[in-house]
Motif scaffolding. Sequence first.
Motif, PDB file in Angstrom:
ATOM      1  N   VAL A  63     -23.050  43.262  94.664  1.00  0.00           N
ATOM      2  CA  VAL A  63     -22.191  43.521  93.510  1.00  0.00           C
ATOM      3  C   VAL A  63     -20.827  44.029  93.977  1.00  0.00           C
ATOM      4  O   VAL A  63     -19.780  43.542  93.511  1.00  0.00           O
ATOM      5  CB  VAL A  63     -22.858  44.529  92.540  1.00  0.00           C
ATOM      6  CG1 VAL A  63     -21.862  45.068  91.525  1.00  0.00           C
ATOM      7  CG2 VAL A  63     -24.058  43.891  91.845  1.00  0.00           C
ATOM      8  N   GLU A  64     -20.834  44.984  94.874  1.00  0.00           N
ATOM      9  CA  GLU A  64     -19.569  45.537  95.375  1.00  0.00           C
ATOM     10  C   GLU A  64     -18.745  44.477  96.103  1.00  0.00           C
ATOM     11  O   GLU A  64     -17.521  44.422  95.942  1.00  0.00           O
ATOM     12  CB  GLU A  64     -19.832  46.742  96.280  1.00  0.00           C
ATOM     13  CG  GLU A  64     -20.432  47.936  95.545  1.00  0.00           C
ATOM     14  CD  GLU A  64     -19.637  48.338  94.309  1.00  0.00           C
ATOM     15  OE1 GLU A  64     -18.387  48.432  94.383  1.00  0.00           O
ATOM     16  OE2 GLU A  64     -20.259  48.532  93.239  1.00  0.00           O
ATOM     17  N   ALA A  69     -14.227  40.697  96.192  1.00  0.00           N
ATOM     18  CA  ALA A  69     -13.774  39.317  96.376  1.00  0.00           C
ATOM     19  C   ALA A  69     -13.111  38.762  95.125  1.00  0.00           C
ATOM     20  O   ALA A  69     -12.763  37.578  95.075  1.00  0.00           O
ATOM     21  CB  ALA A  69     -14.957  38.435  96.793  1.00  0.00           C
ATOM     22  N   GLY A  70     -12.970  39.597  94.080  1.00  0.00           N
ATOM     23  CA  GLY A  70     -12.287  39.157  92.879  1.00  0.00           C
ATOM     24  C   GLY A  70     -13.189  38.513  91.842  1.00  0.00           C
ATOM     25  O   GLY A  70     -12.713  37.833  90.943  1.00  0.00           O
ATOM     26  N   HIS A  71     -14.494  38.727  91.926  1.00  0.00           N
ATOM     27  CA  HIS A  71     -15.442  38.119  90.985  1.00  0.00           C
ATOM     28  C   HIS A  71     -16.069  39.206  90.104  1.00  0.00           C
ATOM     29  O   HIS A  71     -17.294  39.342  90.022  1.00  0.00           O
ATOM     30  CB  HIS A  71     -16.526  37.347  91.742  1.00  0.00           C
ATOM     31  CG  HIS A  71     -15.985  36.338  92.687  1.00  0.00           C
ATOM     32  ND1 HIS A  71     -15.381  35.171  92.263  1.00  0.00           N
ATOM     33  CD2 HIS A  71     -15.940  36.333  94.044  1.00  0.00           C
ATOM     34  CE1 HIS A  71     -14.996  34.483  93.328  1.00  0.00           C
ATOM     35  NE2 HIS A  71     -15.323  35.165  94.427  1.00  0.00           N
ATOM     36  N   ALA A  72     -15.238  39.941  89.431  1.00  0.00           N
ATOM     37  CA  ALA A  72     -15.690  41.089  88.643  1.00  0.00           C
ATOM     38  C   ALA A  72     -16.683  40.703  87.551  1.00  0.00           C
ATOM     39  O   ALA A  72     -17.659  41.429  87.314  1.00  0.00           O
ATOM     40  CB  ALA A  72     -14.490  41.807  88.034  1.00  0.00           C
ATOM     41  N   GLU A  73     -16.462  39.605  86.904  1.00  0.00           N
ATOM     42  CA  GLU A  73     -17.354  39.193  85.814  1.00  0.00           C
ATOM     43  C   GLU A  73     -18.773  38.956  86.338  1.00  0.00           C
ATOM     44  O   GLU A  73     -19.753  39.403  85.736  1.00  0.00           O
ATOM     45  CB  GLU A  73     -16.814  37.934  85.130  1.00  0.00           C
ATOM     46  CG  GLU A  73     -17.641  37.522  83.925  1.00  0.00           C
ATOM     47  CD  GLU A  73     -17.066  36.291  83.236  1.00  0.00           C
ATOM     48  OE1 GLU A  73     -17.881  35.435  82.835  1.00  0.00           O
ATOM     49  OE2 GLU A  73     -15.834  36.190  83.110  1.00  0.00           O
ATOM     50  N   HIS A  74     -18.884  38.253  87.468  1.00  0.00           N
ATOM     51  CA  HIS A  74     -20.210  38.014  88.060  1.00  0.00           C
ATOM     52  C   HIS A  74     -20.831  39.323  88.545  1.00  0.00           C
ATOM     53  O   HIS A  74     -22.038  39.550  88.356  1.00  0.00           O
ATOM     54  CB  HIS A  74     -20.113  37.026  89.224  1.00  0.00           C
ATOM     55  CG  HIS A  74     -19.807  35.631  88.794  1.00  0.00           C
ATOM     56  ND1 HIS A  74     -20.665  34.883  88.034  1.00  0.00           N
ATOM     57  CD2 HIS A  74     -18.719  34.855  89.028  1.00  0.00           C
ATOM     58  CE1 HIS A  74     -20.140  33.698  87.804  1.00  0.00           C
ATOM     59  NE2 HIS A  74     -18.939  33.653  88.395  1.00  0.00           N
ATOM     60  N   ALA A  75     -20.027  40.177  89.129  1.00  0.00           N
ATOM     61  CA  ALA A  75     -20.515  41.464  89.624  1.00  0.00           C
ATOM     62  C   ALA A  75     -21.067  42.309  88.478  1.00  0.00           C
ATOM     63  O   ALA A  75     -22.162  42.880  88.581  1.00  0.00           O
ATOM     64  CB  ALA A  75     -19.403  42.214  90.348  1.00  0.00           C
ATOM     65  N   GLU A  76     -20.314  42.372  87.389  1.00  0.00           N
ATOM     66  CA  GLU A  76     -20.746  43.172  86.249  1.00  0.00           C
ATOM     67  C   GLU A  76     -22.015  42.616  85.617  1.00  0.00           C
ATOM     68  O   GLU A  76     -22.911  43.378  85.241  1.00  0.00           O
ATOM     69  CB  GLU A  76     -19.616  43.265  85.224  1.00  0.00           C
ATOM     70  CG  GLU A  76     -18.470  44.136  85.707  1.00  0.00           C
ATOM     71  CD  GLU A  76     -17.230  44.038  84.836  1.00  0.00           C
ATOM     72  OE1 GLU A  76     -17.328  43.575  83.673  1.00  0.00           O
ATOM     73  OE2 GLU A  76     -16.152  44.424  85.339  1.00  0.00           O
TER      74      GLU A  76
END
Length: 151
Positions: A63-64, A69-76
Amino acid sequence: MTNHEQERGPAAPARRPAGLSDASVEALGILSEALETVERARGRLYDFHQLTGGADLRLGEAVEHLRAAGHAEHAERLEREIVGRNVLPGYWTFQMVEAYDDTYVEPFRRMEEQIRTDLAGGARHIHEAEMKEARRTHGHPDHTARPPHPA
């Protein structure tokens, strides 16, 4: 302990109590084997617990890295839906281990000990001790009946 003392046979706790039948020894051996299998299953449940917990920690790292890497939506989404998720309804793996111990393992251990105490005065591994005695080569230094006493 002298070689003569080691040749006297199985150590006292493993000797068959007077009057204990072959059928009883066989039944106690099977009961002991069943408990040993439960102990192995318990170990595998701990493997499951540790593997799943380790995977969840690595998932947090993923997640971090996704965020970095700029993929906040996938991380969240991953963090919200999967990180810390129950493995069964209401259960994390530690709760599965505790429930297995409390509900099955401990009662099984107590019952095995009580039956062994009632039938054999608490002696453990009678079948195995008798098997050792039957299979060992008397007089051979690597086939002694008992381990040497510590110095």
